[in-house]
Design a protein around this motif. Structure first.
Motif, PDB file in Angstrom:
ATOM      1  N   GLU A 293       0.829  -1.209   0.000  1.00  0.00           N
ATOM      2  CA  GLU A 293       0.000   0.000   0.000  1.00  0.00           C
ATOM      3  C   GLU A 293       0.862   1.257   0.000  1.00  0.00           C
ATOM      4  O   GLU A 293       0.522   2.253  -0.649  1.00  0.00           O
ATOM      5  CB  GLU A 293      -0.915  -0.021   1.227  1.00  0.00           C
ATOM      6  N   TRP A 297       0.923   4.560  -2.617  1.00  0.00           N
ATOM      7  CA  TRP A 297       0.945   5.998  -2.329  1.00  0.00           C
ATOM      8  C   TRP A 297       1.986   6.712  -3.190  1.00  0.00           C
ATOM      9  O   TRP A 297       1.698   7.747  -3.797  1.00  0.00           O
ATOM     10  CB  TRP A 297       1.291   6.259  -0.859  1.00  0.00           C
ATOM     11  N   LEU A 300       1.101   6.717  -6.995  1.00  0.00           N
ATOM     12  CA  LEU A 300       0.017   7.651  -7.307  1.00  0.00           C
ATOM     13  C   LEU A 300       0.494   9.087  -7.241  1.00  0.00           C
ATOM     14  O   LEU A 300       0.169   9.902  -8.111  1.00  0.00           O
ATOM     15  CB  LEU A 300      -1.144   7.435  -6.340  1.00  0.00           C
ATOM     16  N   VAL A 316      -4.442   9.147  -0.702  1.00  0.00           N
ATOM     17  CA  VAL A 316      -4.911   7.764  -0.573  1.00  0.00           C
ATOM     18  C   VAL A 316      -5.473   7.509   0.824  1.00  0.00           C
ATOM     19  O   VAL A 316      -6.524   6.855   0.967  1.00  0.00           O
ATOM     20  CB  VAL A 316      -3.779   6.775  -0.889  1.00  0.00           C
ATOM     21  N   LYS A 320      -9.105   6.483   1.786  1.00  0.00           N
ATOM     22  CA  LYS A 320      -9.328   5.277   2.592  1.00  0.00           C
ATOM     23  C   LYS A 320     -10.284   5.561   3.742  1.00  0.00           C
ATOM     24  O   LYS A 320     -11.175   4.756   4.044  1.00  0.00           O
ATOM     25  CB  LYS A 320      -7.985   4.774   3.120  1.00  0.00           C
ATOM     26  N   LEU A 335      -9.499   1.112  -3.614  1.00  0.00           N
ATOM     27  CA  LEU A 335      -8.077   1.443  -3.614  1.00  0.00           C
ATOM     28  C   LEU A 335      -7.374   0.834  -4.815  1.00  0.00           C
ATOM     29  O   LEU A 335      -6.555   1.493  -5.486  1.00  0.00           O
ATOM     30  CB  LEU A 335      -7.438   0.944  -2.315  1.00  0.00           C
ATOM     31  N   LEU A 338      -8.294   2.757  -7.877  1.00  0.00           N
ATOM     32  CA  LEU A 338      -7.580   4.035  -7.906  1.00  0.00           C
ATOM     33  C   LEU A 338      -6.163   3.853  -8.417  1.00  0.00           C
ATOM     34  O   LEU A 338      -5.650   4.655  -9.214  1.00  0.00           O
ATOM     35  CB  LEU A 338      -7.573   4.642  -6.501  1.00  0.00           C
ATOM     36  N   PHE A 339      -5.511   2.780  -7.987  1.00  0.00           N
ATOM     37  CA  PHE A 339      -4.143   2.509  -8.422  1.00  0.00           C
ATOM     38  C   PHE A 339      -4.099   2.175  -9.913  1.00  0.00           C
ATOM     39  O   PHE A 339      -3.205   2.640 -10.639  1.00  0.00           O
ATOM     40  CB  PHE A 339      -3.566   1.360  -7.608  1.00  0.00           C
TER      41      PHE A 339
END
Length: 368
Positions: A293, A297, A300, A316, A320, A335, A338-339
């Protein structure tokens, strides 16, 4: 001096100014404005923002090794958790006889498990200076040993990423065991005070928020100074052409080891700031999913920018928070989506979009 070189950059000055201004405004809005005021910032929000800032420092640490060394570390969650456990052990020792079982020395979970005395590795954590030193030394020493073995063997690419992920997974399994003396799956919690200040007090929460912001500013400054120095240029050279960098005489493994250790220590500081604000540290922080994760971050926000890592971490984690409230059972899908969208539409991240816009507007301003 190389340490002050970042202040010559407009980008660094702007980042530090915005961050310090935000710290000031949020703190004043919490402490001076009454709760009924529309601009009042609640203590809960201050704590949430402090957690985001500690995550941002962690993202900067990962971007330093991934963006400028080309090392995709999937184990920085381990360094973050070790710093958090060092702080948690100090906070547990501060409880004293105010615990549930009233033991003056043993934490409650040790009394429950019928421990007779503190393990030797808990010695010294009743002293703040020792605990704060271990926040840096514990992740730093782990990174030193791991990095020495990995970089000396010239392990690179996906193999190094897998090894870092295996490292954090092994630590997670170890810390889940009650015999380790770190609280097992429940971890360390029920903290009361830090340096004599009540952790439940609004002023303490604001102080932790400010400390997180200052740590982020100093961490960003240090990383930027490394990047702009000769060491940083060697890092980027080894990232882009490691064999050629070795050929012209640079000891690439030493450069990698130094920067990797610095990054691990920054991650440890982030973990230490995270724990008193959240109120718990448990083995889930070692989870490989958490380390992945962190990479999301950075990707992104924009790799190899540092400030992009901060943007990605803040964005992020805010998303979340929103998604876990709106769709608690499906936020991981949000998530992941989004990635994927960021990877396809924003290959250089949000920072890449901002840089592209500046490159377009700059010629127009010059011609005008």
């Amino acid at each position: 001096m190389w340490l002050f070189q970042p202040l010559q950059e407009r980008q660094t000055r702007l980042f530090l100014a915005v961050l310090l201004l935000a710290l000031l405004l949020v703190s004043l809005a919490n402490l001076l404005l009454p709760a009924a005021h529309p601009l009042h910032v609640s203590t809960y929000t201050v704590t949430l923002l402090g957690k985001y800032l500690s995550y941002a420092l962690l993202a900067v640490a990962v971007d330093l090794v991934w963006g400028y060394l080309g090392i995709l570390s999937l184990g920085h969650g381990a360094f973050f958790a070790l710093g958090g456990y060092a702080m948690g052990m100090y906070l547990m020792r501060q409880i004293g006889d105010r615990g549930v079982y009233g033991h003056p020395e043993l934490p409650d979970f040790m009394v429950f498990l019928n421990w007779d005395s503190l393990p030797w590795y808990w010695a010294g954590f009743d002293m703040a200076w020792f605990a704060f030193a271990m926040v840096l030394l514990a992740p730093g020493l782990l990174a030193l040993v791991f990095g020495f073995l990995a970089f000396r063997s010239r392990v690179t690419g996906v193999y190094l990423s897998i090894i870092t992920q295996a490292l954090t997974f092994a630590l997670m399994l170890a810390f889940f065991r009650n015999e380790m003396g770190f609280g097992g799956n429940n971890g360390l919690t029920d903290f009361r005070e830090l340096l004599g200040f009540d952790l439940r007090a609004d002023g303490t929460r604001v102080g932790l928020f400010i400390a997180s912001g200052i740590a982020l500013a100093l961490g960003y400054w240090l990383c930027r100074a490394i990047v702009l120095s000769k060491l940083g240029r060697v890092c980027m050279a080894s990232r882009d052409a490691q064999a050629r960098t070795r050929f012209i005489g640079y000891r690439v493994e030493r450069v990698q080891l130094f920067v990797f250790v610095v990054s691990a220590m920054l991650a440890g500081v982030a973990g230490a700031l995270y724990v008193p604000q959240v109120g718990i540290i448990n083995p889930s922080e070692f989870s490989p999913l958490f380390s992945i994760e962190i990479v999301v971050w950075v990707a992104l926000g924009g790799r190899a920018t540092l400030y992009g890592a901060v943007i990605g971490a803040l964005l992020v984690n805010y998303a979340k928070t929103v998604f876990t409230g709106v769709m608690p059972d499906a936020w991981l899908f949000a998530l992941g989506g989004l990635f994927v969208v960021a990877t396809v539409l924003l290959p250089k991240g949000i920072a890449g979009v901002l840089a592209h816009r500046r490159s377009i507007t700059a010629p127009k301003e010059a011609s005008a």
